[in-house]
Design an enzyme around this catalytic site. Sequence first.
Site, PDB file in Angstrom:
ATOM      1  N   TYR A  44       3.919  20.454  22.368  1.00 49.67           N
ATOM      2  CA  TYR A  44       3.921  21.902  22.597  1.00 49.67           C
ATOM      3  C   TYR A  44       5.345  22.441  22.538  1.00 49.67           C
ATOM      4  O   TYR A  44       5.606  23.484  21.916  1.00 49.67           O
ATOM      5  CB  TYR A  44       3.290  22.212  23.952  1.00 49.67           C
ATOM      6  N   SER A  84       8.793  31.853  34.052  1.00 45.52           N
ATOM      7  CA  SER A  84       9.047  30.448  33.760  1.00 45.52           C
ATOM      8  C   SER A  84      10.537  30.264  33.498  1.00 45.52           C
ATOM      9  O   SER A  84      11.301  31.228  33.434  1.00 45.52           O
ATOM     10  CB  SER A  84       8.227  29.990  32.556  1.00 45.52           C
ATOM     11  N   GLU A 110      17.440  19.895  41.018  1.00 44.82           N
ATOM     12  CA  GLU A 110      16.267  19.427  41.756  1.00 44.82           C
ATOM     13  C   GLU A 110      15.197  18.962  40.780  1.00 44.82           C
ATOM     14  O   GLU A 110      15.167  19.391  39.617  1.00 44.82           O
ATOM     15  CB  GLU A 110      15.710  20.544  42.643  1.00 44.82           C
ATOM     16  N   LYS A 162      11.726  18.685  38.784  1.00 47.44           N
ATOM     17  CA  LYS A 162      10.737  19.676  38.340  1.00 47.44           C
ATOM     18  C   LYS A 162       9.344  19.056  38.482  1.00 47.44           C
ATOM     19  O   LYS A 162       8.944  18.208  37.678  1.00 47.44           O
ATOM     20  CB  LYS A 162      11.000  20.098  36.898  1.00 47.44           C
ATOM     21  N   LYS A 199      19.995  25.157  38.740  1.00 47.96           N
ATOM     22  CA  LYS A 199      20.006  26.548  39.186  1.00 47.96           C
ATOM     23  C   LYS A 199      21.378  26.926  39.725  1.00 47.96           C
ATOM     24  O   LYS A 199      22.045  26.110  40.392  1.00 47.96           O
ATOM     25  CB  LYS A 199      18.984  26.764  40.314  1.00 47.96           C
ATOM     26  N   CYS A 250     -24.524  -2.199  27.413  1.00 44.37           N
ATOM     27  CA  CYS A 250     -25.461  -3.248  27.801  1.00 44.37           C
ATOM     28  C   CYS A 250     -26.719  -2.552  28.312  1.00 44.37           C
ATOM     29  O   CYS A 250     -26.645  -1.661  29.160  1.00 44.37           O
ATOM     30  CB  CYS A 250     -24.860  -4.118  28.901  1.00 44.37           C
TER      31      CYS A 250
END
Length: 666
Positions: free
Chosen positions: A38, A85, A116, A118, A290, A423
Amino acid sequence: MTPKEAAAARSAELRGLIERCNYEYHVLDNPTLEDFEYDALTRELRAIEAEYPELATPDSPTQKVGAPILENTFAPVQHEVQMGSLQDVFSTGEVVQFDQRVRERLGNLPVEYVVEPKIDGLSVSLEYRDGIFVRGSTRGDGFVGEDVTENLRTIRSIPKTLPEALPFLEVRGEVYLPLENFSKIVAQQELNDERPFKNPRNAAAGSLRQKDPRVTAKRMLDLLVFNIQQMEGRQAASHTESLDLLRSYGFPVIPNFHAVDTIDEAIAEIGEIGERRGENPYDIDGAVVKVNSFAQRETLGSTAKFPRWAVAYKYPPEEKETTLLAVEVKVGRTGALTPTAVFEPISLAGTTVSRAVLHNQDFIDEKQIAVGDVIRVRKAGEIIPEVLSVVRHSGNPVYHLPDRCPSCGQPVSRDGDDAAIRCQNLACPAQLLRNLIHFASRDAMDIEGLGEAMVELLVGEGLLASPVDLYRLRTEQLSGLERLGEKSAANLIAAIGHSKGNDLSRLLFGLGIRNIGQKASQLLARRFGSMDGLLRADRESLTAIDSLGEVMADSLLSFFAQDENRMMIAQLASLGVNMTCFDRPASDRLAGLTFVLTGTLPSLTRGEAASLIEGQGGKVSGSVSKKTSYVVAGEEAGSKLTKAQSLGVPVLDEAGLLVLLEEKRS
């Protein structure tokens, strides 16, 4: 075709692919592409739009996050602060470029970063008023999410009251499924020959968006908080200060966050987090960098889609080569033969793996897998090992599943288009063991103390050959067995006796009838009311039940057509096992009527309204059609109300619904 025309065609194709993937990931919780696949599509589209800005449409997936919520699921929630996001980066060079942009905008002032992990879960918002948890919602498209308050209340780590009665607090966190719980759920799904969850993120999202909070509670979800969205009554100057404050309020905050002074230190911390990710009890797919100072964040601002003060470094999927040593075959509860690759151990995503499921013969044939081949393996979703391809063939013939069951030695066969080879021997020891484990499981007869190890012990001692034998056990038979004293034996016998009083739907599910799951068992029990009624049912009456298709009906009829199965049911009944449904509608006055609920009702929740309708035999559907009898519309009713009006379907408000229910009672 000119280069620009080719770019326009490719960008249109990419937008369609990415929109479909967004819908599958954010709405259906069932992605068909891995994250890295993606990401590659998104980066390609972003590159085209950078080269040809005129091709960047306002509705391009590069300009928005998530996907719209599904209608008629949960009430919509408008986010006052957008749940955006982060911009993804895939190399340390891109992290350095992020640092350069930050420093340029801040006039080269000193910058402190926080790094940190994710968490790969489902992003949610938690709202508190006067220190009380009042609402929780999903991210949705960043602007509008879904109200999942009741399901979030089942997560024990979420504080329901705060030690300080702040006027208002909104925090953002990530709901996840602990890896240990994920493994247990997948093991149970494989035992039941069900399609297992692809990864913990899908499992967490599907669990949180259940209509019944009791189902959510069983999944034992957890949450980590990583941001304050809004706060009244207190202030924080930095990200680390806000996390410390949230921790003091009892929130489970994101662990292992570190403040650093340089981007080189941040890159080193990204590497540390990556090396330790296999040690975590949760799944991570990257690390977040951040800016720590809230004042500097304010100066940096945001683009239409991303904050300029943070990036998410995504770890690449790790793939390694190894040698296939053997293929082991196990027999599932429904007789399906499942092959598993056994290969030389390799380290992937921080853990050592040596096995991967090969699914079925079609999968093996497609990849031309043979024992002795050098194969390429990765962890799908960083969790489940999977064989990607054969790198070098050994010269051995492609592996074929045995033509006889490895457990009982009887012939195996393939039914029509079914990919599984099975089976057919109902007395097969492997099926017996798994059938008994399923029969006693929590969602079936829920016999406490009768787990897998105990079932194996009792089968090995020759005390169990069918579910009927459970109800013939005596305390004195058990008290002398290994790990079973007199008290434990008495407790187990009591638990078995208690299960006799379960609803018919639990018994039906426990019988392990192929294609008949928990929901179908509930529908059948409510429709026919008793086992006798169900045994008399024909194909027409079965397929007349909404959501019960022809395959399910045929499986049920085939099961009941076997004399040994009818005899087993008769024996269970003679031993006192309940054969009736306790959860039938109070009346059938609304039988044949289909209702659709939309919008927010003044006093009833949708669940309460649905219960009232179903209590009189009506059906609640999720979509409007010509067959819909009534649409019940509240405030902010969406497109379903418009569609109902266009089709001429009668529309009721809450008062009208209550009048109809009362009329049907009288």
